[in-house]
Write a protein that holds these residues in place. Structure first.
Motif, PDB file in Angstrom:
ATOM      1  N   LEU A  81       0.990  -1.209   0.020  1.00  0.00           N
ATOM      2  CA  LEU A  81      -0.030   0.021  -0.133  1.00  0.00           C
ATOM      3  C   LEU A  81       0.922   1.248   0.123  1.00  0.00           C
ATOM      4  O   LEU A  81       0.472   2.069  -0.912  1.00  0.00           O
ATOM      5  CB  LEU A  81      -0.839   0.034   1.234  1.00  0.00           C
ATOM      6  CG  LEU A  81      -2.293  -0.725   1.194  1.00  0.00           C
ATOM      7  CD1 LEU A  81      -2.945  -0.707   2.659  1.00  0.00           C
ATOM      8  CD2 LEU A  81      -3.228  -0.191   0.284  1.00  0.00           C
ATOM      9  N   ALA A  82       1.846   1.096   0.821  1.00  0.00           N
ATOM     10  CA  ALA A  82       2.718   2.406   0.900  1.00  0.00           C
ATOM     11  C   ALA A  82       3.443   2.604  -0.547  1.00  0.00           C
ATOM     12  O   ALA A  82       3.672   3.790  -0.733  1.00  0.00           O
ATOM     13  CB  ALA A  82       3.907   2.232   2.248  1.00  0.00           C
ATOM     14  N   PHE A 119       0.214  10.435   6.157  1.00  0.00           N
ATOM     15  CA  PHE A 119       1.493  10.464   6.941  1.00  0.00           C
ATOM     16  C   PHE A 119       0.991  10.609   8.577  1.00  0.00           C
ATOM     17  O   PHE A 119       1.566  10.083   9.254  1.00  0.00           O
ATOM     18  CB  PHE A 119       2.424  11.472   6.740  1.00  0.00           C
ATOM     19  CG  PHE A 119       3.570  11.580   7.365  1.00  0.00           C
ATOM     20  CD1 PHE A 119       4.494  10.464   7.631  1.00  0.00           C
ATOM     21  CD2 PHE A 119       3.654  12.486   8.283  1.00  0.00           C
ATOM     22  CE1 PHE A 119       5.526  10.353   8.306  1.00  0.00           C
ATOM     23  CE2 PHE A 119       4.933  12.463   9.113  1.00  0.00           C
ATOM     24  CZ  PHE A 119       5.709  11.517   9.310  1.00  0.00           C
ATOM     25  N   THR A 134      -1.011  -1.355  10.579  1.00  0.00           N
ATOM     26  CA  THR A 134      -1.033  -1.008   9.194  1.00  0.00           C
ATOM     27  C   THR A 134      -1.406   0.664   9.156  1.00  0.00           C
ATOM     28  O   THR A 134      -0.617   1.468   8.230  1.00  0.00           O
ATOM     29  CB  THR A 134      -1.990  -1.661   8.084  1.00  0.00           C
ATOM     30  OG1 THR A 134      -1.662  -2.942   8.339  1.00  0.00           O
ATOM     31  CG2 THR A 134      -1.868  -1.222   6.751  1.00  0.00           C
ATOM     32  N   TRP A 135      -2.466   0.917   9.726  1.00  0.00           N
ATOM     33  CA  TRP A 135      -2.812   2.389   9.798  1.00  0.00           C
ATOM     34  C   TRP A 135      -1.816   3.296  10.473  1.00  0.00           C
ATOM     35  O   TRP A 135      -1.632   4.410   9.833  1.00  0.00           O
ATOM     36  CB  TRP A 135      -4.155   2.397  10.940  1.00  0.00           C
ATOM     37  CG  TRP A 135      -4.829   3.831  10.713  1.00  0.00           C
ATOM     38  CD1 TRP A 135      -5.881   4.561   9.926  1.00  0.00           C
ATOM     39  CD2 TRP A 135      -4.770   4.731  11.773  1.00  0.00           C
ATOM     40  NE1 TRP A 135      -5.924   5.728  10.313  1.00  0.00           N
ATOM     41  CE2 TRP A 135      -5.198   5.863  11.607  1.00  0.00           C
ATOM     42  CE3 TRP A 135      -3.726   4.712  12.913  1.00  0.00           C
ATOM     43  CZ2 TRP A 135      -5.309   7.173  12.435  1.00  0.00           C
ATOM     44  CZ3 TRP A 135      -3.657   5.931  13.776  1.00  0.00           C
ATOM     45  CH2 TRP A 135      -4.725   6.899  13.739  1.00  0.00           C
ATOM     46  N   VAL A 154       1.438   3.186   7.725  1.00  0.00           N
ATOM     47  CA  VAL A 154       1.675   3.039   5.916  1.00  0.00           C
ATOM     48  C   VAL A 154       2.104   4.296   5.526  1.00  0.00           C
ATOM     49  O   VAL A 154       2.845   4.266   4.586  1.00  0.00           O
ATOM     50  CB  VAL A 154       0.123   2.690   5.551  1.00  0.00           C
ATOM     51  CG1 VAL A 154      -0.831   3.773   5.616  1.00  0.00           C
ATOM     52  CG2 VAL A 154       0.328   2.298   4.137  1.00  0.00           C
ATOM     53  N   TYR A 177       4.164   6.636   7.020  1.00  0.00           N
ATOM     54  CA  TYR A 177       5.677   6.424   7.437  1.00  0.00           C
ATOM     55  C   TYR A 177       6.472   5.713   6.260  1.00  0.00           C
ATOM     56  O   TYR A 177       7.483   6.336   5.686  1.00  0.00           O
ATOM     57  CB  TYR A 177       6.034   5.955   8.608  1.00  0.00           C
ATOM     58  CG  TYR A 177       7.505   5.849   9.273  1.00  0.00           C
ATOM     59  CD1 TYR A 177       8.303   6.850   9.368  1.00  0.00           C
ATOM     60  CD2 TYR A 177       7.955   4.410   9.227  1.00  0.00           C
ATOM     61  CE1 TYR A 177       9.618   6.729   9.918  1.00  0.00           C
ATOM     62  CE2 TYR A 177       9.189   4.177   9.187  1.00  0.00           C
ATOM     63  CZ  TYR A 177      10.133   5.379   9.712  1.00  0.00           C
ATOM     64  OH  TYR A 177      11.385   5.209  10.238  1.00  0.00           O
TER      65      TYR A 177
END
Lengths: 297, 295
Positions: free
Chosen positions: B87-88, B111, B165-166, B169, B171
């Motif tokens: 995702l990132a 972010f 994840t929240w 992601v 970062y």
């Protein structure tokens, strides 16, 4: 006619057009990251009862944000303010110290040839993979032998070592401070300390801000270490304190004179604000610092 | 004269490095040495503290509770990390492509969760998962169905994965984005002159440039997964049946030391966990990149 067509084609090649579909797809991801925060902000305006009867993403009866904030700061003789102050102390001294130490060390590694440099570099880079949390229990045991458990030192001392900060700074300093400039200053008769203070430090500023912000986040958000090394609530940082309030809230409604759930929610919201503000204000610096040095090897 | 300057410079370098070495000694080396030492002893009912060699480690190797925790974080790592980094990466590529409206908003918006303390993130999501006043019940109503209990044993690992994840992601996206920005723009132009398309550019320019960043992100993700503590320990208050005291190895080490007063055994578990983390990080680095390595 043909002139504009070529111009348009050239523009498309170098700067591709905006895509609505891509923007919408990314909008979903933005919603994923922001909706919980919106929920938190809205929930902080609700009374304990309204929390249960109203829709999560819309306001309920009345606007209780200011009441909630007042309750957060007055509950249990204003312990939240203590926690806030403690967090501030641990972050400013811990992260500030760590950044200064990492900057000096990284600069030394990048700009001086000295015996043991390679070995020290390897040691520090290897240390990045040693998880801080793995050291928390051992740190407690060691500090309890030294008699500094349950003092601010137990939180501050371990925060001062930031191998990742040093690594980031070494990479950054290698690019940001030209050797020729150092040589020129030396020929002019400037001492090493003076060169560092007047020339290098200025060039290292974006890297320093980047290291500082990441160190700030890790000290502000630190939970495991303070949880272990502190047992006096007067010394807790926000994270440990909020967790304690949450346990009270889960324990039932009989906690104190006021229901504590709105306090956990409002207290959480207030704990987030300083870092978000710091990130927004310093955005320009840390992004250039990260881009310039943080990811090259 | 030249020689003296060099010696002096050498001394300056040590002086600059000394504070770090001091902090590193207190914060990293000393606890490490201390806990290795501690792990080699046992408290006996008769005779008190006795040297026991590797007995604590042998015990940990056969300890079902330690294994269970280790298995859980390994599953977590195998599923959550690829999802999060994927995702990132997509987000970073999208923002870097120049095809988004308001790219700055996406960059900072995605972010922001990184600035939220892990404990606060876990508290918040813990409430959100609940159907009492969170969103899970309302989302269920919207879909005309009842969502499964996200705080039950079978959903707990996924629920924790979502929180992590929240939180991270954005970062990771930023690390990837910074790597993409550091590619000189002329490189794209040169590739276009040579007739490279978007796909070719992605594979020949962007991916190689992303490798060091990917390595860094993966290393931190290994550490994060295997050292998982904050999120499950906060959710424990909401779901004590689902999150046991040995849910992750770190929680196990914690409860051994602070609930069980088994400091020696806890030290062995902590050292072993640290070793496993470093080994996994190293193996993953070998797989991610052959030439660039952090270790």
């Amino acid at each position: 006619m043909t002139g504009t067509a070529t111009a348009r084609r050239r523009r498309r090649r170098h700067r591709p057009g905006r895509s609505a579909a891509l923007t919408v797809a990314m909008g979903l991801m933005l919603a994923y990251t922001l909706v919980p925060l919106v929920w938190l902000a809205i929930s902080a305006t609700k009374s304990n009862q309204t929390l249960f009867d109203s829709h999560g993403l819309w306001f309920g009866d009345g606007f209780h944000l200011f009441d909630n904030i007042r309750d957060v700061f007055t509950y249990d003789d204003g312990i939240y303010l203590r926690w806030f102050g403690n967090t501030l102390l641990y972050s400013v001294v811990g992260a500030g110290g760590a950044s200064v130490i990492a900057t000096m060390g990284g600069y030394a590694l990048a700009k001086y040839e000295f015996a043991g440099r390679r070995a020290l570099s390897a040691l520090v880079i290897g240390a990045i993979s040693i998880p801080a949390t793995a050291l928390a229990v051992p740190t407690y045991l060691l500090f309890s032998d030294m008699g500094i458990v349950n003092t601010p030192w137990a939180v501050l001392l371990p925060s001062l070592a930031s191998p990742f900060g040093l690594y980031l700074m070494r990479v950054y300093a290698a690019d940001a401070v030209p050797d020729a400039m150092l040589e020129a200053a030396r020929i002019d008769g400037a001492g090493e300390l003076r060169i560092f203070a007047t020339i290098s430090l200025r060039l290292l500023a974006p890297g320093f801000v980047t290291v500082l912000l990441f160190a700030l986040v890790s000290t502000w958000n630190n939970y495991f270490l303070p949880l272990i090394v502190l047992n006096d609530p007067e010394l807790f940082p926000l994270t440990v304190g909020l967790r304690q309030w949450d346990s009270l809230a889960q324990g039932g409604s009989g906690a104190g004179a006021i229901p504590i759930l709105p306090l956990v929610i409002t207290g959480s919201l207030l704990a987030i604000v300083p870092l978000v503000v710091a990130f927004l204000f310093l955005q320009r610096y840390w992004q250039s610092g990260l881009a310039a040095g943080g990811v090259k090897q | 004269m030249r020689r003296r300057g060099a010696v002096q410079r050498n001394l300056t370098a040590y002086a600059f490095f000394l504070p770090f070495l001091g902090a590193f000694g207190i914060g990293v080396v000393a606890p490490l040495v201390y806990s290795v030492n501690l792990s080699l002893y046992q408290e006996r009912m008769i005779g008190g503290k006795v040297f026991s060699g590797l007995d604590n480690y042998a015990k940990a190797f056969q300890d079902g509770l330690f294994h269970a925790g280790l298995g859980r974080v390994a599953v977590f790592f195998a599923i959550q990390v690829p999802l999060m980094l994927g995702l990132a990466l997509l987000a970073a590529l999208a923002i870097d492509s120049g095809r988004l409206h308001a790219p700055g908003l996406f960059r900072i918006g995605i972010f922001v969760p990184y600035a939220v303390p892990g404990v606060v993130a876990a508290l918040m999501w813990g409430y959100l998962y609940g159907d009492r006043f969170g969103l899970a019940g309302e989302v269920g109503d919207l879909l005309h169905t009842e969502l499964p209990d996200l705080l039950s044993g079978s959903w707990m690992l996924a629920s924790i994965g979502n929180i992590v994840t929240w939180s991270y992601v954005g970062y990771n996206m930023l690390i990837f984005y910074a790597a993409l920005r550091s590619i000189p723009r002329e490189l794209y132009e040169a590739a276009e002159v040579d007739g490279a398309g978007a796909v070719r550019k992605a594979f020949s320019i962007k991916l190689p440039a992303l490798r060091p960043a990917l390595l860094l992100a993966t290393t931190f993700s290994v550490i994060g997964s295997f050292q998982l503590f904050n999120e499950p320990s906060v959710l424990q208050a909401l779901a004590p049946a689902a999150v046991t005291t040995n849910y992750t190895p770190n929680m196990y080490a914690y409860s051994l030391a602070f609930d069980g007063r088994q400091f020696n055994y806890s030290a062995a578990v902590a050292v072993l966990l640290g070793l496993v983390t470093v080994i996994v990080a190293y193996v993953v680095q070998l797989a991610t990149a052959r030439r660039e390595r952090l270790l």
